[in-house]
Design an enzyme around this catalytic site. Structure first.
Site, short mmCIF file in Angstrom:
data_model
loop_
_atom_site.label_atom_id
_atom_site.label_comp_id
_atom_site.label_asym_id
_atom_site.label_seq_id
_atom_site.Cartn_x
_atom_site.Cartn_y
_atom_site.Cartn_z
N LYS A 13 7.94 4.00 -6.36
CA LYS A 13 9.18 3.54 -7.01
C LYS A 13 8.91 3.10 -8.45
O LYS A 13 9.60 3.51 -9.37
CB LYS A 13 9.80 2.34 -6.25
N ARG A 88 16.60 -4.99 -1.15
CA ARG A 88 15.61 -4.75 -0.10
C ARG A 88 16.14 -5.18 1.26
O ARG A 88 15.43 -5.04 2.26
CB ARG A 88 14.38 -5.56 -0.43
N ARG A 123 -4.65 1.81 -5.93
CA ARG A 123 -3.79 1.31 -7.01
C ARG A 123 -4.46 0.18 -7.78
O ARG A 123 -5.13 -0.67 -7.22
CB ARG A 123 -2.47 0.80 -6.44
P1 AP5 Z 1 7.02 -4.86 -5.14
O1 AP5 Z 1 6.20 -5.09 -6.32
O2 AP5 Z 1 8.39 -4.32 -5.32
O3 AP5 Z 1 6.18 -3.98 -4.15
P2 AP5 Z 1 6.60 -2.78 -3.19
O4 AP5 Z 1 7.97 -2.41 -2.93
O5 AP5 Z 1 5.82 -3.11 -2.00
O6 AP5 Z 1 6.28 -1.59 -4.02
P3 AP5 Z 1 4.99 -1.33 -4.76
O7 AP5 Z 1 5.03 -1.92 -6.13
O8 AP5 Z 1 3.83 -1.74 -3.89
O9 AP5 Z 1 4.95 0.23 -4.79
P4 AP5 Z 1 5.82 1.30 -5.57
O10 AP5 Z 1 6.72 2.00 -4.62
O11 AP5 Z 1 6.42 0.74 -6.82
O12 AP5 Z 1 4.65 2.30 -5.89
P5 AP5 Z 1 3.84 2.56 -7.23
O13 AP5 Z 1 4.69 3.32 -8.19
O14 AP5 Z 1 3.16 1.32 -7.72
O15 AP5 Z 1 7.15 -6.19 -4.26
C1 AP5 Z 1 6.03 -7.00 -3.96
C2 AP5 Z 1 6.49 -8.17 -3.10
O16 AP5 Z 1 7.46 -8.96 -3.82
C3 AP5 Z 1 7.19 -7.79 -1.78
O17 AP5 Z 1 6.27 -7.56 -0.75
C4 AP5 Z 1 8.07 -9.02 -1.56
O18 AP5 Z 1 7.34 -10.07 -1.01
C5 AP5 Z 1 8.50 -9.40 -2.95
N1 AP5 Z 1 9.78 -8.79 -3.36
C6 AP5 Z 1 9.98 -7.89 -4.37
N2 AP5 Z 1 11.28 -7.54 -4.46
C7 AP5 Z 1 11.92 -8.24 -3.46
C8 AP5 Z 1 13.26 -8.27 -3.02
N3 AP5 Z 1 14.22 -7.53 -3.61
N4 AP5 Z 1 13.57 -9.08 -1.97
C9 AP5 Z 1 12.60 -9.84 -1.39
N5 AP5 Z 1 11.32 -9.83 -1.74
C10 AP5 Z 1 10.96 -9.05 -2.78
O19 AP5 Z 1 2.76 3.57 -6.63
C11 AP5 Z 1 1.76 3.12 -5.77
C12 AP5 Z 1 0.42 3.75 -6.15
O20 AP5 Z 1 0.45 5.14 -5.89
C13 AP5 Z 1 0.10 3.62 -7.64
O21 AP5 Z 1 -1.27 3.42 -7.79
C14 AP5 Z 1 0.55 4.95 -8.25
O22 AP5 Z 1 -0.21 5.29 -9.41
C15 AP5 Z 1 0.28 5.90 -7.10
N6 AP5 Z 1 1.25 6.98 -7.03
C16 AP5 Z 1 2.57 6.91 -7.26
N7 AP5 Z 1 3.15 8.12 -7.09
C17 AP5 Z 1 2.15 8.95 -6.69
C18 AP5 Z 1 2.11 10.31 -6.35
N8 AP5 Z 1 3.20 11.08 -6.34
N9 AP5 Z 1 0.94 10.83 -5.99
C19 AP5 Z 1 -0.17 10.07 -5.97
N10 AP5 Z 1 -0.20 8.77 -6.31
C20 AP5 Z 1 0.95 8.22 -6.66
#
Ligand code: AP5
Length: 210
Positions: A13, A88, A123
């Site tokens: 995302k 969420r 990551r």
């Molecule tokens: P948050 O930071 O939003 O974490 P998340 O949803 O768990 O999402 P991530 O940031 O872990 O992943 P992403 O989908 O953005 O993936 P990314 O692009 O980094 O939230 C963290 C915490 O905060 C939650 O657990 C909660 O406690 C709290 N929180 C946040 N919002 C909230 C809400 N609305 N309500 C309540 N609590 C909340 O990609 C991941 C990795 O994969 C990266 O290294 C990237 O380089 C790699 N990657 C991406 N795309 C690809 C691809 N196509 N191929 C290969 N690698 C890839």
């Protein structure tokens, strides 16, 4: 244009929100980044959020809704924004509707759980500006240093394998119901997450135009 990026933790995302933000000049609003910033600054909201984040659970709706409302009221969000990680829960989605926010499209990035777990271990994030990298798929140019702000690039606290499993469980229980919520409103577009970031970006842009 107001967009939402939906998907499991690590689905990409944040990565896609950043790419779309650059293309359309819309601010990418990540509640996760805002919460991590609050934790780093030791604010009251940050201190109360930390224990939920460390456990892989969601921060209470009222805290996150308040933070989000203040953020989208800022000037740079007047012509639209991209929400990354909000809503969420169904309660958060209903709160957006009560605020009178019209959402144009919801991009649901789908990646199987097994691939998510493998991805998260690679990551790395910038502890200063929050930019996200991957040791294999999106490496930094200089080891441990953020390409954008030269900050320190590290493993995120909640990317430990046991916390990732808890976050996935939370996603399936509390966030996945939003897929039907937005599908029933005709807003949902599902994007199959690809192995290469640029391939997912291409599909995401097609979904935005569809
Ligand atoms: P948050 O930071 O939003 O974490 P998340 O949803 O768990 O999402 P991530 O940031 O872990 O992943 P992403 O989908 O953005 O993936 P990314 O692009 O980094 O939230 C963290 C915490 O905060 C939650 O657990 C909660 O406690 C709290 N929180 C946040 N919002 C909230 C809400 N609305 N309500 C309540 N609590 C909340 O990609 C991941 C990795 O994969 C990266 O290294 C990237 O380089 C790699 N990657 C991406 N795309 C690809 C691809 N196509 N191929 C290969 N690698 C890839």
């Amino acid at each position: 244009m107001n967009l939402i990026f939906l998907g499991a933790p690590g689905a990409g995302k944040g990565t896609q929100a950043e790419n779309v933000s650059n293309k359309y000049s819309l601010p990418a609003v990540s509640t996760g980044n805002m919460l991590r910033e609050a934790v780093k600054n030791g604010t009251e909201a940050g201190l109360s959020a930390k224990r939920y984040m460390d456990a892989g659970d969601l921060v209470p709706d009222e805290v996150v809704i308040g933070i989000l409302k203040d953020r989208i009221a800022l000037d740079d969000a007047k012509n639209g924004f991209i929400l990354d990680g909000f809503p969420r829960t169904v309660e958060q989605a209903q709160a957006l509707e009560r605020m009178g926010v019209n959402i144009d499209k919801v991009l649901n990035i789908h990646v199987a759980d097994e691939r998510i777990i493998a991805r998260m271990s690679g990551r790395r994030v910038c502890s200063d500006c929050g930019s996200s990298y991957h040791i294999e798929y999106k490496p930094v140019k200089s080891e441990g240093v953020c390409d954008s702000c030269k900050g320190s690039v590290e493993l995120r606290d909640d990317d430990k394998p046991e916390t990732v499993l808890a976050r996935l469980k939370t996603y399936h229980e509390k966030t996945a119901p939003l897929i039907n919520f937005y599908d029933s409103r005709g807003k949902l577009r599902t994007v199959e997450g690809q192995e290469k970031i640029e391939d997912t970006t291409r599909l995401t842009l097609e979904a935005i135009d569809s």
